[in-house]
Design an enzyme around this catalytic site. Structure first.
Site, PDB file in Angstrom:
ATOM      1  N   HIS A  77      -3.433   6.713   4.101  1.00  0.00           N
ATOM      2  CA  HIS A  77      -4.111   5.879   5.112  1.00  0.00           C
ATOM      3  C   HIS A  77      -4.236   6.603   6.460  1.00  0.00           C
ATOM      4  O   HIS A  77      -4.096   5.993   7.508  1.00  0.00           O
ATOM      5  CB  HIS A  77      -3.365   4.549   5.294  1.00  0.00           C
ATOM      6  CG  HIS A  77      -3.510   3.617   4.127  1.00  0.00           C
ATOM      7  ND1 HIS A  77      -4.596   2.799   3.950  1.00  0.00           N
ATOM      8  CD2 HIS A  77      -2.695   3.380   3.068  1.00  0.00           C
ATOM      9  CE1 HIS A  77      -4.447   2.089   2.828  1.00  0.00           C
ATOM     10  NE2 HIS A  77      -3.302   2.430   2.276  1.00  0.00           N
TER      11      HIS A  77
ATOM     12  N   ASP B  81       2.470   3.177   2.120  1.00  0.00           N
ATOM     13  CA  ASP B  81       1.804   2.593   0.949  1.00  0.00           C
ATOM     14  C   ASP B  81       0.687   3.500   0.440  1.00  0.00           C
ATOM     15  O   ASP B  81       0.091   4.272   1.196  1.00  0.00           O
ATOM     16  CB  ASP B  81       1.225   1.211   1.305  1.00  0.00           C
ATOM     17  CG  ASP B  81       0.252   1.289   2.479  1.00  0.00           C
ATOM     18  OD1 ASP B  81       0.567   1.977   3.462  1.00  0.00           O
ATOM     19  OD2 ASP B  81      -0.828   0.662   2.415  1.00  0.00           O
ATOM     20  N   GLU B  82       0.415   3.363  -0.813  1.00  0.00           N
ATOM     21  CA  GLU B  82      -0.801   3.900  -1.436  1.00  0.00           C
ATOM     22  C   GLU B  82      -1.126   5.362  -1.111  1.00  0.00           C
ATOM     23  O   GLU B  82      -2.279   5.699  -0.859  1.00  0.00           O
ATOM     24  CB  GLU B  82      -2.005   3.015  -1.055  1.00  0.00           C
ATOM     25  CG  GLU B  82      -1.828   1.580  -1.511  1.00  0.00           C
ATOM     26  CD  GLU B  82      -2.941   0.651  -1.064  1.00  0.00           C
ATOM     27  OE1 GLU B  82      -3.323  -0.199  -1.882  1.00  0.00           O
ATOM     28  OE2 GLU B  82      -3.403   0.747   0.089  1.00  0.00           O
ATOM     29  N   ALA B  83      -0.106   6.228  -1.158  1.00  0.00           N
ATOM     30  CA  ALA B  83      -0.372   7.661  -0.971  1.00  0.00           C
ATOM     31  C   ALA B  83      -0.715   8.250  -2.336  1.00  0.00           C
ATOM     32  O   ALA B  83      -0.019   9.125  -2.848  1.00  0.00           O
ATOM     33  CB  ALA B  83       0.846   8.332  -0.356  1.00  0.00           C
TER      34      ALA B  83
END
Ligand code: TNX
Length: 499
Positions: A247, A310-312
């Site tokens: 992100h 999150d969400e790497a």
């Protein structure tokens, strides 16, 4: 509950107070009412209360620092006489014909009591112009304190940027429902929203747009500090989030050297997630992160700093762990307690790291294991607390990946026990999240958070045995006329018996 002329009963407040006992005769605010304080620390709260009551009543409502005896009629706010079992955030309130007395151990408790008093007055109190109404508060006694010390609300100002005034208004809404933490998601692929002196391109280049390609924006340091102080005056602690290592498109767009290939990433105005990361193998990445954490920590008086995590998706587990192993200690070194989305647990961070649970379901073995190891957990299950989920297939400006979330859905869960295998003692408290990929305006914000934010605020504050939907929907209905006068663009759910 009854018609517009009926007084609000003590138990009709949202969040519902822990204990109430009604009597027949209440107190009527008149042109002779004064606001009485005895402690200098109550002065700011008295000012906020007066600011709220003066426009609609048209009364002067002077604030009197009454160290002298006999001056306790009217509304009095004092830091004494509260039982120790209301804690640091609770209060006691007594209403009889001679006045309203609010007592607390700490100013946060007085402020909470003032929010209760606000709701006990007729809805017309929310008006900005003088109204001819009898300003009567029901008689009796309230003893009130929160179930969870932590009651949070998140706002994504990265996907769509919201300026200082919009966020102040958000803060006002949180205060009205006794929410005491504001988690600001300050950075993401689509925008970097906070000024960092050592890395000026972040805001010179990384802040100018948002989802859809419209103009973005950012907070200067002065503006951020102004927001933090505005929140602090309302007993709300700001938690800044710098989301990393994923992100981070806006940072990668601003500085070529943060990219593994040494090339600036193009501007991102879409809504994809998971396709960016800081370059884990480059030393400059850690100089950058350390500078950012240092500067953000310096302008944040609250104890927490959120590192995202999150969400790497484009990193291997090993790369992710390498990054977090270096970054979490930086947060501690700069004097803050780290918070991360629950993926951060993959890196085995020190137990001081608070984790924020966000998947929709109840089954999260890694979170249960972390709780057993001593991590505290903030509970934000997407199926209940993600206020960017639509209400149903017709109503809402958000998305539905975690399912539609009606007002009843958002209320029908227990933050203390939602995640299987996690005990209430590990739960700091619930937090709502408002992601803004599709939330573009203040009207949109209001539509998505009202009435679900008050619903979750009540789950965070009120004793579990008092939180039944059948009664809540009545209390919520009575908020409608207040929101009408406040000109809040709320969702008029058919689950709620609006008057
Ligand atoms: C998941 S929740 C995300 C966000 C999105 C959100 C939309 C989380 C930690 N990551 O990046 O905005 O879903 O609902």
């Amino acid at each position: 509950m009854g018609g517009a002329n009926e007084k609000t009963r003590l138990e009709d407040v949202v969040p519902v107070p822990a204990e109430t006992k009604s009597t027949d005769t209440g107190y009527t605010i008149t042109e002779n009412t004064v606001i009485n304080i005895r402690d200098e620390v109550a002065a700011g709260i008295a000012e906020l209360l007066a600011g709220l009551l003066r426009p609609a009543t048209g009364y002067e409502l002077p604030i009197i620092n009454g160290s002298t005896r006999g001056s306790s009629s009217g509304i009095s706010l004092r830091l004494d006489g509260a039982p120790s079992d209301v804690g640091e955030q609770g209060y006691r309130m007594q209403v009889n014909p001679s006045g309203v007395k609010i007592r607390a151990n700490k100013s946060a408790g007085l402020f909470a009591g003032v929010q209760t008093l606000r709701q006990l007055l007729p809805p017309a109190i929310e008006s900005e112009t003088e109204q001819s109404v009898e300003w009567t508060v029901s008689g009796g006694h309230i003893r009130d304190y929160p179930r969870f010390d932590y009651r949070g609300a998140h706002l994504d100002v990265a996907r769509h940027f919201f300026g200082v005034d919009a966020v102040k208004q958000y803060v006002d809404y949180l205060a009205q429902y006794k929410v005491n933490y504001l988690h600001l998601h300050l950075t993401d692929d689509q925008g970097w929203r906070i000024e960092i002196d050592r890395w000026p391109n972040l805001t010179d280049e990384g802040a100018d747009s948002e989802v859809g390609g419209t103009a973005g924006g950012y907070y200067t340091k002065e503006e951020y500090i102004e927001l933090v102080e505005y929140a602090q005056d309302r007993f709300i602690t700001v938690i800044p989030e710098i989301d990393m290592p994923g992100h981070t498109g806006a940072a990668l767009e601003s500085y070529a050297e943060l990219n593994c290939d040494g090339e600036k990433r193009p501007e991102d105005t879409g809504v994809n997630v998971g396709d960016t990361s800081l370059c884990v193998d480059k030393e400059v990445t850690y100089e950058f992160v350390n500078d950012v954490i240092k500067e953000v920590a310096e302008m944040t008086p609250g104890p927490y700093l959120h590192v995202g995590g999150d969400e790497a998706h484009i990193l291997s587990d090993e790369e992710y762990n390498t990054f977090m192993d270096r970054v979490i200690p930086m947060v501690l070194e700069h004097g803050k307690q780290p918070i991360g989305w629950h993926q951060v647990l993959g890196a085995n961070p020190p137990t001081k790291t608070i984790t924020q649970y966000w998947y929709p379901g109840r089954d999260a073995p890694e979170v249960a294991a972390a709780a057993k190891e001593g991590h505290e957990i903030i509970s934000s299950p997407a199926s209940r607390a993600y206020l960017d989920m639509n209400y149903n297939d017709q109503d809402g400006v958000g998305q539905d990946w975690a399912g539609n979330t009606s007002v009843k859905d958002s209320y029908s869960w227990d933050p203390g026990t939602f995640v299987d295998g996690v005990n209430e003692s590990s739960i700091k408290g619930p937090e709502t999240a408002l992601w803004t990929e599709f939330v573009e305006t203040v009207d949109d914000i209001e539509y998505m958070i009202f009435p679900r934010l008050p619903a979750i605020a009540e789950l965070g504050w009120s004793p579990k045995k008092k939180t039944t939907w059948i009664e809540f929907r009545q209390r919520l209905a009575a908020q409608g006329p207040r929101w009408d006068i406040q000109e809040i663009n709320y969702y008029q759910s058919s689950q709620v018996p609006w008057p």
